[in-house]
Scaffold this motif. Structure first.
Motif, PDB file in Angstrom:
ATOM      1  N   TYR A  10       0.813  -1.217   0.000  1.00 41.37           N
ATOM      2  CA  TYR A  10       0.000   0.000   0.000  1.00 41.37           C
ATOM      3  C   TYR A  10       0.847   1.267   0.000  1.00 41.37           C
ATOM      4  O   TYR A  10       0.401   2.304  -0.508  1.00 41.37           O
ATOM      5  CB  TYR A  10      -1.032  -0.026   1.126  1.00 41.37           C
ATOM      6  N   CYS A  97     -16.360  -2.485  -8.523  1.00 39.67           N
ATOM      7  CA  CYS A  97     -14.972  -2.958  -8.551  1.00 39.67           C
ATOM      8  C   CYS A  97     -14.321  -2.866  -7.173  1.00 39.67           C
ATOM      9  O   CYS A  97     -13.671  -3.815  -6.724  1.00 39.67           O
ATOM     10  CB  CYS A  97     -14.162  -2.166  -9.571  1.00 39.67           C
ATOM     11  N   TRP A  98     -14.496  -1.743  -6.484  1.00 43.04           N
ATOM     12  CA  TRP A  98     -13.910  -1.577  -5.155  1.00 43.04           C
ATOM     13  C   TRP A  98     -14.536  -2.525  -4.140  1.00 43.04           C
ATOM     14  O   TRP A  98     -13.837  -3.112  -3.308  1.00 43.04           O
ATOM     15  CB  TRP A  98     -14.042  -0.127  -4.687  1.00 43.04           C
ATOM     16  N   THR A 100     -15.971  -5.401  -4.736  1.00 44.04           N
ATOM     17  CA  THR A 100     -15.509  -6.753  -5.073  1.00 44.04           C
ATOM     18  C   THR A 100     -14.069  -6.954  -4.620  1.00 44.04           C
ATOM     19  O   THR A 100     -13.733  -7.991  -4.019  1.00 44.04           O
ATOM     20  CB  THR A 100     -15.643  -7.003  -6.586  1.00 44.04           C
ATOM     21  N   TYR A 101     -13.215  -5.979  -4.873  1.00 45.33           N
ATOM     22  CA  TYR A 101     -11.808  -6.054  -4.479  1.00 45.33           C
ATOM     23  C   TYR A 101     -11.667  -6.214  -2.963  1.00 45.33           C
ATOM     24  O   TYR A 101     -10.978  -7.126  -2.486  1.00 45.33           O
ATOM     25  CB  TYR A 101     -11.074  -4.794  -4.964  1.00 45.33           C
ATOM     26  N   PHE A 102     -12.344  -5.366  -2.201  1.00 46.14           N
ATOM     27  CA  PHE A 102     -12.240  -5.422  -0.742  1.00 46.14           C
ATOM     28  C   PHE A 102     -12.818  -6.724  -0.191  1.00 46.14           C
ATOM     29  O   PHE A 102     -12.256  -7.321   0.721  1.00 46.14           O
ATOM     30  CB  PHE A 102     -12.943  -4.210  -0.121  1.00 46.14           C
ATOM     31  N   PHE A 104     -13.107  -9.590  -1.781  1.00 43.38           N
ATOM     32  CA  PHE A 104     -12.223 -10.683  -2.175  1.00 43.38           C
ATOM     33  C   PHE A 104     -10.965 -10.724  -1.296  1.00 43.38           C
ATOM     34  O   PHE A 104     -10.534 -11.810  -0.871  1.00 43.38           O
ATOM     35  CB  PHE A 104     -11.840 -10.565  -3.655  1.00 43.38           C
ATOM     36  N   LEU A 105     -10.389  -9.563  -1.010  1.00 43.41           N
ATOM     37  CA  LEU A 105      -9.221  -9.535  -0.114  1.00 43.41           C
ATOM     38  C   LEU A 105      -9.559 -10.107   1.259  1.00 43.41           C
ATOM     39  O   LEU A 105      -8.788 -10.880   1.826  1.00 43.41           O
ATOM     40  CB  LEU A 105      -8.718  -8.095   0.064  1.00 43.41           C
ATOM     41  N   ASN A 130     -19.288  -3.353   2.880  1.00 42.36           N
ATOM     42  CA  ASN A 130     -18.445  -2.713   1.867  1.00 42.36           C
ATOM     43  C   ASN A 130     -19.278  -1.873   0.902  1.00 42.36           C
ATOM     44  O   ASN A 130     -18.854  -0.794   0.480  1.00 42.36           O
ATOM     45  CB  ASN A 130     -17.610  -3.752   1.120  1.00 42.36           C
TER      46      ASN A 130
END
Length: 170
Positions: A10, A97-98, A100-102, A104-105, A130
C-alpha cells in the motif's frame, strides 16, 4: 509477516496512485473513516464482529493490526478511491470494482486464518458493509453532512442486529 507485506504494497500504491498535491481534499473523508472505526473499536472492544489474527508473532494482536490498517492502509485506499471516483453512470461500475476487491481480499485473509468472524458476522455481511462503506465514502467526499446523517440510521440498524445492549458494555 503478512502485515509488513501489506503495508509495503500500500505504500507503493500511495506513491503510484495518490495525487499528494490534493491530500487536503481527501483529508475530511479519511478523518470520518478513522473516527468511525476507532469509535467502534473502543465501544465494542469486548464484542467485535471480526478480528485480525496474526499467525507469525504473538505480540501482533487485533488492536495493533487494526491501528496499522486505520492509520496507514485505509487512508491510502480512501485517497486512491476518491481520486478516481467518477460521478455519473460509471460510478456504479467503479463502486462494484472496489466492493468486489475489498470483499475478495477479506475472503483471502479469512481463508488464511488472518481474519476471523465473530458474533454472527460473516463474509456476506462484510460485502453488504463494503457496499455501504464505499457508497458513504463517495458521498462524504462531496456532501459530508448528508453522509453523516445517512450513516446514523445505518449504524443504528447494525447495532440492533449485531451488538449487545448498552448496559452490557464496559
Amino acid at each position: 509477516m503478512y502485515l509488513l507485506l501489506v503495508v509495503v504494497v500500500y505504500l507503493i500504491f500511495a506513491k503510484l496512485f495518490i495525487d499528494w498535491k490534493r491530500w487536503k481534499e481527501y483529508y475530511p473523508t479519511v478523518q470520518y473513516y478513522i473516527i468511525c472505526n476507532l469509535t467502534y473499536n473502543v465501544i465494542f472492544y469486548n464484542h467485535t464482529l471480526w478480528k485480525y489474527k496474526a499467525v507469525t508473532v504473538e505480540w501482533l494482536n487485533h488492536t495493533f493490526i487494526d491501528l496499522v490498517f486505520t492509520f496507514f492502509i485505509i487512508p491510502v485506499v480512501i485517497m486512491i478511491f476518491l481520486r478516481y471516483y467518477p460521478y455519473g453512470k460509471k460510478k456504479w461500475i467503479y463502486l462494484t470494482c472496489w466492493i468486489t476487491y475489498f470483499t475478495f481480499l477479506e475472503y483471502l485473509f479469512h481463508k488464511k486464518g488472518l481474519f476471523l468472524y465473530e458474533n454472527g458476522w460473516n463474509l456476506g455481511w462484510s460485502a453488504v458493509f463494503n457496499i455501504i462503506m464505499f457508497s458513504i465514502l463517495g458521498l462524504h467526499h462531496k456532501k459530508p453532512l448528508l453522509a453523516i446523517i445517512i450513516s446514523l440510521p445505518i449504524i443504528a440498524i447494525l447495532l440492533f442486529l449485531f451488538h449487545p445492549s448498552l448496559q452490557d458494555l464496559k
